[in-house]
Write an enzyme that holds these catalytic residues in place. Structure first.
Site, mmCIF file in Angstrom:
data_model
loop_
_atom_site.group_PDB
_atom_site.id
_atom_site.type_symbol
_atom_site.label_atom_id
_atom_site.label_comp_id
_atom_site.label_asym_id
_atom_site.label_seq_id
_atom_site.Cartn_x
_atom_site.Cartn_y
_atom_site.Cartn_z
ATOM 1 N N ASP A 61 0.820 -1.206 0.000
ATOM 2 C CA ASP A 61 0.000 0.000 0.000
ATOM 3 C C ASP A 61 0.853 1.255 0.000
ATOM 4 O OD1 ASP A 61 -2.654 0.474 -0.360
ATOM 5 O OD2 ASP A 61 -3.238 0.209 1.724
ATOM 6 N N ASP A 62 1.845 1.301 0.880
ATOM 7 C CA ASP A 62 2.704 2.484 0.935
ATOM 8 C C ASP A 62 3.556 2.612 -0.314
ATOM 9 O OD1 ASP A 62 2.626 3.995 3.666
ATOM 10 O OD2 ASP A 62 2.391 1.888 4.160
#
Length: 645
Positions: free
Chosen positions: A390-391
């Site tokens: 996600d990051d």
């Protein structure tokens, strides 16, 4: 409507730019909805640093705990939790005793009676809570811990071994297994043992020191599944292990392995894997192993915990970690989507910060990759070894418009890392690759599917597809994109929604899946996409907003929230925009709700929509009531800007 949307975009953009830090990052709070981290910190500071009850630091944390007690005497881990949370109430009550509050004070007696009504300490259902209470003598240790410490030593050819657990589970299990083996009691003599246990009437248990201790712990461990572990251990006896089976799987060797495992994963600020929860357990485990309170590792860990104290509105609270990289990547991308140029000071400074946080070291994730190359991003600014999908996609979106060889090289490394992490089933998980061994669900561990494994999820798969499609222009013509889309189609719920693991919950998963599929070039007329859009419209509130309770995360089905929430409304609006060529009534109504509530200070902007451990841990991102509405409104303007509607 369009003019109002533009005004909202301008307002939100200005607020975010004004909050940017000098180093280019955004440092919003990542706040636990409950107060159990504050409670654990109070007790730890009293024990390790010998802080006195009147210490300002202790009192500041205690004041937040008191301020969030319910009228019924209980504490809750999310605002609309149907009944008081016994685990949170027990931890907070004990912490307030350690903070020096009189047990006869009215708020303390209410809490005490509430614990009794909810089942007493015997009814605590959180394994983490049991460990934190046991290390201070408020909960009995069983004579033999059901999950043996020797699991640390199982070889990679075993059907189950330690590395197959999720990274988040491993850094908590290692200190837990050590504590279960050592069974320490660090409780202060001035704090009496609480008379809050109910007597057990169950037959004597061979695994426990007495029937009370065994029955209390065995609730988290399915006894019928313990035989599976025993079978594996017996099978290992037949293998030609150097030094013999007893030596190989000795408790002494396993304890040394657990200690080494923790020490090798301490970040530069002293935190284990950048998490406060694992660090607190590590400190107790190392003390139980014989470390002095003044040992450099212990002292650095305590400093690391204090560095995660966040202050807002006169209250102090302990964050489990910080969300600086995540917030910075999301906000920079949202600002650029809203029209802020990629070469503006805000975007350039954010890009420089993100570039400095790209990982260069190999972490545990490398074990599942044939040719590992570091290049991902982690969640917090202290995270250097635990990147996540996600990051990484968020950071890659944010720097995609930077015309500089350094960013092009960073993007190339990030993309290579991302694609190397795709699971065999086509989906994407949070942290590692193929950490979804079904045999783990047969182990006697509480909440195994949510805590022990790291499977493909709709939110991670959808967000990865969105980056690949929206930013890079890739479609199902590429096999890895097609494989991810197929995973989403195969894992859609019967009602048309998708379950999101790291946000609350079905709105979050459905938004991620829909925007990802559409970005990858899937047709809006596809039956699964149409079904998902109909589901979203069916749960829209009369005020135009959307709201989902954290309870969904525990019961694994959509549970509505009476109020509408800005972040969840923005997710739903963004998903509907992705599949609608024109701004129909549901879209205009949702946009109207957001515009009318941009200045709200109520549950509309403060409800926790970050999911941690179902039923036990939820988070409120301070940035979410700003960044997600900005992104949804920007997409509204981009798509419908030329529309007369």
């Amino acid at each position: 409507m369009l003019q109002n949307v533009k005004s909202g975009i301008s307002l939100l953009s200005s607020r975010l730019i004004n909050h940017q830090s000098p180093d280019g990052s955004w440092r919003y709070g990542f706040i636990e909805s409950g107060q159990t981290l504050d409670a654990a910190a109070i007790i730890l500071m009293r024990i390790v640093e010998e802080k006195q009850p009147g210490d300002p630091f202790v009192q500041a944390l205690a004041e937040r705990i008191i301020a969030n007690q319910g009228d019924d005497g209980a504490w809750r881990v999310y605002p609309d939790e149907p009944a008081g949370n016994l685990s949170a109430t027990a931890e907070n009550y004990c912490a307030l005793l350690y903070a020096g509050f009189d047990a006869e004070a009215p708020f303390m007696t209410r809490a005490y009676e509430t614990i009794r009504k909810l089942g007493g300490l015997s009814g605590v259902d959180s394994l983490m809570t049991k460990f934190l209470l046991a290390v201070i003598g408020q909960y009995p240790w069983p004579r033999w811990f059901p999950l043996p410490l020797s699991i640390m030593l199982l070889p990679s050819y075993s059907p189950v071994h330690f590395q197959q657990f999720s990274g988040y589970a491993r850094v908590h299990m290692a200190p837990m297994l050590l504590l279960g083996y050592r069974k320490p009691n660090f409780g202060l003599a001035s704090i009496p043992r609480l008379d809050l246990h109910r007597s057990s009437t169950k037959p004597e248990d061979p695994y426990g020191e007495n029937e009370d201790a065994s029955s209390l712990w065995m609730r988290h461990f399915d006894r019928s599944k313990l035989s599976l572990l025993q079978d594996w251990l017996l099978a290992l006896k037949k293998l030609p292990l150097t030094g013999g089976f007893s030596s190989f799987l000795s408790q002494k060797n396993a304890a040394a392995r657990a200690e080494q495992f923790m020490l090798e994963r301490i970040e530069s600020n002293g935190l284990l894997y950048s998490y406060a929860t694992s660090t607190i357990l590590m400190i107790y485990a190392l003390l139980a192993t014989g470390y002095e309170r003044t040992h450099p590792v212990i002292r650095m860990a305590m400093k690391g915990l204090q560095s995660q104290i966040f202050q807002r509105d006169g209250q102090r609270m302990l964050q489990n970690t910080n969300s600086t990289v995540w917030d910075t990547a999301l906000i920079s991308y949202a600002l650029q989507e809203a029209g802020t140029p990629a070469d503006s000071p805000a975007a350039r400074n954010a890009g420089a910060y993100l570039l400095s946080r790209q990982h260069t070291k190999l972490g545990d994730w490398k074990l599942g990759v044939r040719h590992p190359l570091a290049g991902g991003w982690g969640f917090s600014d202290i995270n250097t070894i635990n990147p996540d999908m996600d990051d990484t996609t968020a950071a890659l979106r944010a720097i995609s418009g930077m015309k500089d060889p350094r960013y092009e090289a960073a993007s190339s490394r990030g993309l290579q890392w991302l694609l190397s992490m795709q699971n065999n089933d086509g989906g994407f998980a949070a942290f590692e690759r193929n950490i979804d061994n079904p045999l783990l669900l047969w182990l006697p561990i509480e909440g195994g599917k949510d805590a022990a494994t790291d499977p493909s999820t709709a939110d991670l798969t959808g967000r990865t597809l969105h980056y690949l499609g929206h930013t890079l222009g890739l479609t199902a013509r590429h096999r890895f994109v097609e494989h991810a889309a197929e995973w989403l189609y195969h894992n859609q719920e019967n009602d048309g929604s998708w379950y999101g693991r790291w946000g609350v919950c079905y709105i979050y998963g459905t938004w991620a899946a829909l925007t990802g599929l559409m970005a990858a070039g899937e047709p809006a007329e596809q039956p699964a996409i149409r079904k998902a859009a109909r589901w979203l419209q069916s749960i829209q509130h009369e005020d135009g907003g959307f709201g989902e309770s954290c309870l969904s995360n525990r019961v694994k089905r959509y549970m509505p929230l009476a109020a509408s929430v800005l972040s969840q409304t923005a997710w739903a609006l963004d998903a509907l925009i992705a599949v609608r060529d024109e701004p129909d009534e549901p879209i205009r109504h949702a946009a109207g709700f957001i515009l009318q509530n941009l200045d709200s200070k109520s549950i509309v902007s403060s409800y926790p929509t970050g999911a941690g451990l179902p039923g036990h841990f939820y988070n409120r991102y301070e940035s979410y009531s700003l960044v997600w509405p900005l992104l949804a409104l920007s997409h509204y303007e981009q798509k419908y800007g030329a529309s007369p509607k």
